[in-house]
Write a protein that holds these residues in place. Structure first.
Motif, PDB file in Angstrom:
ATOM      1  N   GLY A 145      29.458  38.845   9.218  1.00 19.53           N
ATOM      2  CA  GLY A 145      29.627  40.214   8.753  1.00 19.53           C
ATOM      3  C   GLY A 145      29.441  40.381   7.260  1.00 19.53           C
ATOM      4  O   GLY A 145      29.449  41.503   6.753  1.00 19.53           O
ATOM      5  N   ARG A 146      29.281  39.261   6.546  1.00 15.81           N
ATOM      6  CA  ARG A 146      29.053  39.317   5.098  1.00 15.81           C
ATOM      7  C   ARG A 146      27.726  38.647   4.765  1.00 15.81           C
ATOM      8  O   ARG A 146      27.675  37.559   4.200  1.00 15.81           O
ATOM      9  N   VAL A 147      26.656  39.305   5.145  1.00 14.72           N
ATOM     10  CA  VAL A 147      25.307  38.856   4.823  1.00 14.72           C
ATOM     11  C   VAL A 147      24.661  39.933   3.959  1.00 14.72           C
ATOM     12  O   VAL A 147      24.477  41.072   4.401  1.00 14.72           O
ATOM     13  N   GLY A 148      24.358  39.600   2.715  1.00 18.99           N
ATOM     14  CA  GLY A 148      23.725  40.536   1.796  1.00 18.99           C
ATOM     15  C   GLY A 148      22.303  40.123   1.489  1.00 18.99           C
ATOM     16  O   GLY A 148      21.773  39.157   2.053  1.00 18.99           O
ATOM     17  N   VAL A 149      21.677  40.851   0.565  1.00 21.26           N
ATOM     18  CA  VAL A 149      20.295  40.551   0.196  1.00 21.26           C
ATOM     19  C   VAL A 149      20.117  40.782  -1.288  1.00 21.26           C
ATOM     20  O   VAL A 149      20.722  41.683  -1.878  1.00 21.26           O
ATOM     21  N   ILE A 150      19.298  39.931  -1.916  1.00 20.96           N
ATOM     22  CA  ILE A 150      18.884  40.128  -3.300  1.00 20.96           C
ATOM     23  C   ILE A 150      17.366  40.024  -3.349  1.00 20.96           C
ATOM     24  O   ILE A 150      16.784  39.108  -2.754  1.00 20.96           O
ATOM     25  N   GLY A 151      16.722  40.990  -4.005  1.00 23.81           N
ATOM     26  CA  GLY A 151      15.261  40.999  -4.066  1.00 23.81           C
ATOM     27  C   GLY A 151      14.759  41.326  -5.459  1.00 23.81           C
ATOM     28  O   GLY A 151      15.402  42.062  -6.214  1.00 23.81           O
ATOM     29  N   PHE A 152      13.590  40.792  -5.780  1.00 29.35           N
ATOM     30  CA  PHE A 152      12.963  40.948  -7.081  1.00 29.35           C
ATOM     31  C   PHE A 152      11.573  41.545  -6.910  1.00 29.35           C
ATOM     32  O   PHE A 152      10.807  41.100  -6.056  1.00 29.35           O
ATOM     33  N   SER A 153      11.245  42.551  -7.719  1.00 31.03           N
ATOM     34  CA  SER A 153       9.899  43.125  -7.737  1.00 31.03           C
ATOM     35  C   SER A 153       9.503  43.568  -6.322  1.00 31.03           C
ATOM     36  O   SER A 153      10.201  44.363  -5.700  1.00 31.03           O
ATOM     37  N   ALA A 154       8.400  43.042  -5.769  1.00 33.03           N
ATOM     38  CA  ALA A 154       8.038  43.390  -4.390  1.00 33.03           C
ATOM     39  C   ALA A 154       9.118  42.950  -3.420  1.00 33.03           C
ATOM     40  O   ALA A 154       9.396  43.629  -2.423  1.00 33.03           O
ATOM     41  N   GLY A 155       9.769  41.825  -3.714  1.00 32.92           N
ATOM     42  CA  GLY A 155      10.902  41.404  -2.895  1.00 32.92           C
ATOM     43  C   GLY A 155      12.050  42.388  -2.966  1.00 32.92           C
ATOM     44  O   GLY A 155      12.840  42.510  -2.022  1.00 32.92           O
ATOM     45  N   GLY A 156      12.153  43.120  -4.097  1.00 29.94           N
ATOM     46  CA  GLY A 156      13.139  44.178  -4.212  1.00 29.94           C
ATOM     47  C   GLY A 156      12.815  45.352  -3.309  1.00 29.94           C
ATOM     48  O   GLY A 156      13.709  45.997  -2.756  1.00 29.94           O
ATOM     49  N   HIS A 157      11.516  45.639  -3.155  1.00 32.46           N
ATOM     50  CA  HIS A 157      11.108  46.672  -2.194  1.00 32.46           C
ATOM     51  C   HIS A 157      11.499  46.254  -0.780  1.00 32.46           C
ATOM     52  O   HIS A 157      12.067  47.038  -0.019  1.00 32.46           O
ATOM     53  N   LEU A 158      11.211  44.997  -0.434  1.00 33.17           N
ATOM     54  CA  LEU A 158      11.532  44.514   0.909  1.00 33.17           C
ATOM     55  C   LEU A 158      13.046  44.530   1.142  1.00 33.17           C
ATOM     56  O   LEU A 158      13.518  44.938   2.208  1.00 33.17           O
ATOM     57  N   ALA A 159      13.817  44.123   0.124  1.00 34.64           N
ATOM     58  CA  ALA A 159      15.271  44.126   0.253  1.00 34.64           C
ATOM     59  C   ALA A 159      15.810  45.538   0.432  1.00 34.64           C
ATOM     60  O   ALA A 159      16.675  45.794   1.277  1.00 34.64           O
ATOM     61  N   ALA A 160      15.308  46.478  -0.383  1.00 32.42           N
ATOM     62  CA  ALA A 160      15.779  47.866  -0.284  1.00 32.42           C
ATOM     63  C   ALA A 160      15.343  48.492   1.035  1.00 32.42           C
ATOM     64  O   ALA A 160      16.097  49.266   1.650  1.00 32.42           O
ATOM     65  N   PHE A 161      14.125  48.173   1.491  1.00 34.30           N
ATOM     66  CA  PHE A 161      13.666  48.707   2.766  1.00 34.30           C
ATOM     67  C   PHE A 161      14.559  48.195   3.894  1.00 34.30           C
ATOM     68  O   PHE A 161      14.961  48.957   4.787  1.00 34.30           O
ATOM     69  N   ALA A 162      14.903  46.903   3.842  1.00 36.98           N
ATOM     70  CA  ALA A 162      15.798  46.334   4.853  1.00 36.98           C
ATOM     71  C   ALA A 162      17.167  47.005   4.809  1.00 36.98           C
ATOM     72  O   ALA A 162      17.781  47.272   5.853  1.00 36.98           O
ATOM     73  N   ALA A 163      17.657  47.287   3.599  1.00 34.21           N
ATOM     74  CA  ALA A 163      18.973  47.908   3.456  1.00 34.21           C
ATOM     75  C   ALA A 163      19.009  49.309   4.053  1.00 34.21           C
ATOM     76  O   ALA A 163      20.075  49.789   4.442  1.00 34.21           O
ATOM     77  N   ASN A 164      17.856  49.949   4.133  1.00 34.55           N
ATOM     78  CA  ASN A 164      17.798  51.327   4.629  1.00 34.55           C
ATOM     79  C   ASN A 164      17.210  51.471   6.020  1.00 34.55           C
ATOM     80  O   ASN A 164      17.506  52.449   6.709  1.00 34.55           O
ATOM     81  N   ARG A 165      16.371  50.513   6.439  1.00 25.21           N
ATOM     82  CA  ARG A 165      15.649  50.703   7.692  1.00 25.21           C
ATOM     83  C   ARG A 165      15.789  49.568   8.691  1.00 25.21           C
ATOM     84  O   ARG A 165      15.243  49.647   9.797  1.00 25.21           O
ATOM     85  N   ALA A 166      16.520  48.520   8.364  1.00 24.09           N
ATOM     86  CA  ALA A 166      16.719  47.445   9.340  1.00 24.09           C
ATOM     87  C   ALA A 166      17.560  47.944  10.504  1.00 24.09           C
ATOM     88  O   ALA A 166      18.323  48.909  10.375  1.00 24.09           O
ATOM     89  N   GLU A 167      17.432  47.288  11.643  1.00 25.72           N
ATOM     90  CA  GLU A 167      18.297  47.583  12.774  1.00 25.72           C
ATOM     91  C   GLU A 167      19.748  47.479  12.314  1.00 25.72           C
ATOM     92  O   GLU A 167      20.090  46.638  11.474  1.00 25.72           O
ATOM     93  N   ALA A 168      20.602  48.314  12.851  1.00 29.42           N
ATOM     94  CA  ALA A 168      21.981  48.407  12.367  1.00 29.42           C
ATOM     95  C   ALA A 168      22.668  47.050  12.346  1.00 29.42           C
ATOM     96  O   ALA A 168      23.386  46.715  11.392  1.00 29.42           O
ATOM     97  N   GLU A 169      22.453  46.244  13.376  1.00 28.18           N
ATOM     98  CA  GLU A 169      23.147  44.958  13.447  1.00 28.18           C
ATOM     99  C   GLU A 169      22.585  43.943  12.450  1.00 28.18           C
ATOM    100  O   GLU A 169      23.207  42.897  12.205  1.00 28.18           O
ATOM    101  N   LEU A 170      21.413  44.225  11.887  1.00 28.43           N
ATOM    102  CA  LEU A 170      20.800  43.314  10.920  1.00 28.43           C
ATOM    103  C   LEU A 170      20.865  43.848   9.494  1.00 28.43           C
ATOM    104  O   LEU A 170      20.493  43.143   8.558  1.00 28.43           O
ATOM    105  N   ARG A 171      21.338  45.061   9.334  1.00 27.79           N
ATOM    106  CA  ARG A 171      21.370  45.673   8.002  1.00 27.79           C
ATOM    107  C   ARG A 171      22.266  44.864   7.075  1.00 27.79           C
ATOM    108  O   ARG A 171      23.386  44.502   7.440  1.00 27.79           O
TER     109      ARG A 171
END
Length: 289
Positions: A145-171
């Motif tokens: 239940g404590r899985v976060g993400v850190i992203g840089f540059s394009a990886g920051g886009h991928l991280a932010a996209f995951a934070a907003n659009r990943a399946e609820a159980e994977l967010r």
């Protein structure tokens, strides 16, 4: 003597040696050995796939057992979706920093547009990585239940996209975005790189993450660079912070005007981020050793 002479013949210089002063030798002998973390574990995302075609994988870095908080952060390096590797300044060094805070770090190497893997292949890789991490977390003595993400540059886009659009159980439970690409059309003026064109395989404008924020978006730590020639703060972290504010999502935001894009691990953002993570109960005080 023979080896030393051979070294001189081959390299034109004597072999290196390490000479300690008496003071250095004494202090080294008295120092208590630091606890060494376990060796990183390498995991292909799709073991059944031909590795010549699919090189996606993740590497897990665990803290020493005595310092483990149970939190996990997936590290997503940048590279304009054209390059991504563990050995970049946004890969292993970030993992080692997180390990020093007691956090298990997962460095994701995703598939690349430059190798014919068009978007959303990268997001598919992130979701598969998150799925595996959550499935194995308990066996790593971590909290799924404590899985976060850190992203840089394009990886920051991928991280932010995951934070907003990943399946609820994977967010992810939190997001850390360091000089991220939020607007896919950035830089909009006088930049050193072209914006992303979807006809070339890059994310389309409707994946610009400031348009995707909603009330369930996880809390965030943002780090932007003023004058960034690739992902300027005013076009990316500023607009993302505004979107988070509109939707009542908590965040901490720091900026810098001296470093350049791609600077990686730097005190101007890590110190504030450490305090933020400590306040959330995810991190221990930084490991001085």
């Amino acid at each position: 003597a023979f080896l030393g002479g051979l070294w001189v013949m081959l390299l034109g210089a004597p072999p290196p040696s390490r000479v300690l002063s008496e003071a250095d030798a004494g202090s080294e002998a008295e120092a208590e050995p630091a606890e060494v973390p376990p060796r990183p574990a390498h995991c292909p995302l799709r073991p059944w796939a031909d590795p010549r075609l699919d090189q996606s994988m993740y590497v897990r870095y665990d803290p020493p057992a005595a310092r483990k908080t149970g939190a996990i952060v997936i590290v997503v390096p940048g590279g304009n979706y054209d390059s991504c590797d563990v050995n970049s300044g946004e890969g292993q060094p970030i993992a080692q920093w997180l390990v020093g805070l007691g956090i298990t770090a997962i460095v994701l190497r995703y598939r690349l547009v430059s190798q014919g893997h068009y978007w959303p292949a990268q997001f598919e890789d992130w979701q598969e990585c998150a799925r595996q991490v959550k499935a194995h977390a308990a066996s790593w003595d971590c909290d799924p239940g404590r899985v976060g993400v850190i992203g840089f540059s394009a990886g920051g886009h991928l991280a932010a996209f995951a934070a907003n659009r990943a399946e609820a159980e994977l967010r992810p439970a939190l997001q850390i975005l360091v000089y991220p690409s939020i607007d896919t059309l950035t830089p909009r003026k006088d930049g050193d790189i072209d914006p992303w064109f979807p006809q070339r395989g890059y994310p389309s404008p409707d994946t610009s993450c400031h348009h995707l924020v909603h009330g369930e978006t996880p809390q965030a730590f943002l780090a932007g660079i003023r004058g960034d020639r690739y992902c300027p703060a005013d076009e990316n972290t500023d607009v993302y912070a505004e979107a988070l504010t509109r939707h009542g999502v908590g965040f901490r935001y720091v900026t810098d005007g001296t470093f350049q894009h791609g600077c990686g691990l730097q005190d101007w953002w890590t110190k504030d981020c450490e305090r933020w993570l400590e306040g959330l109960g995810w991190a221990l005080p930084a490991d001085a050793a």
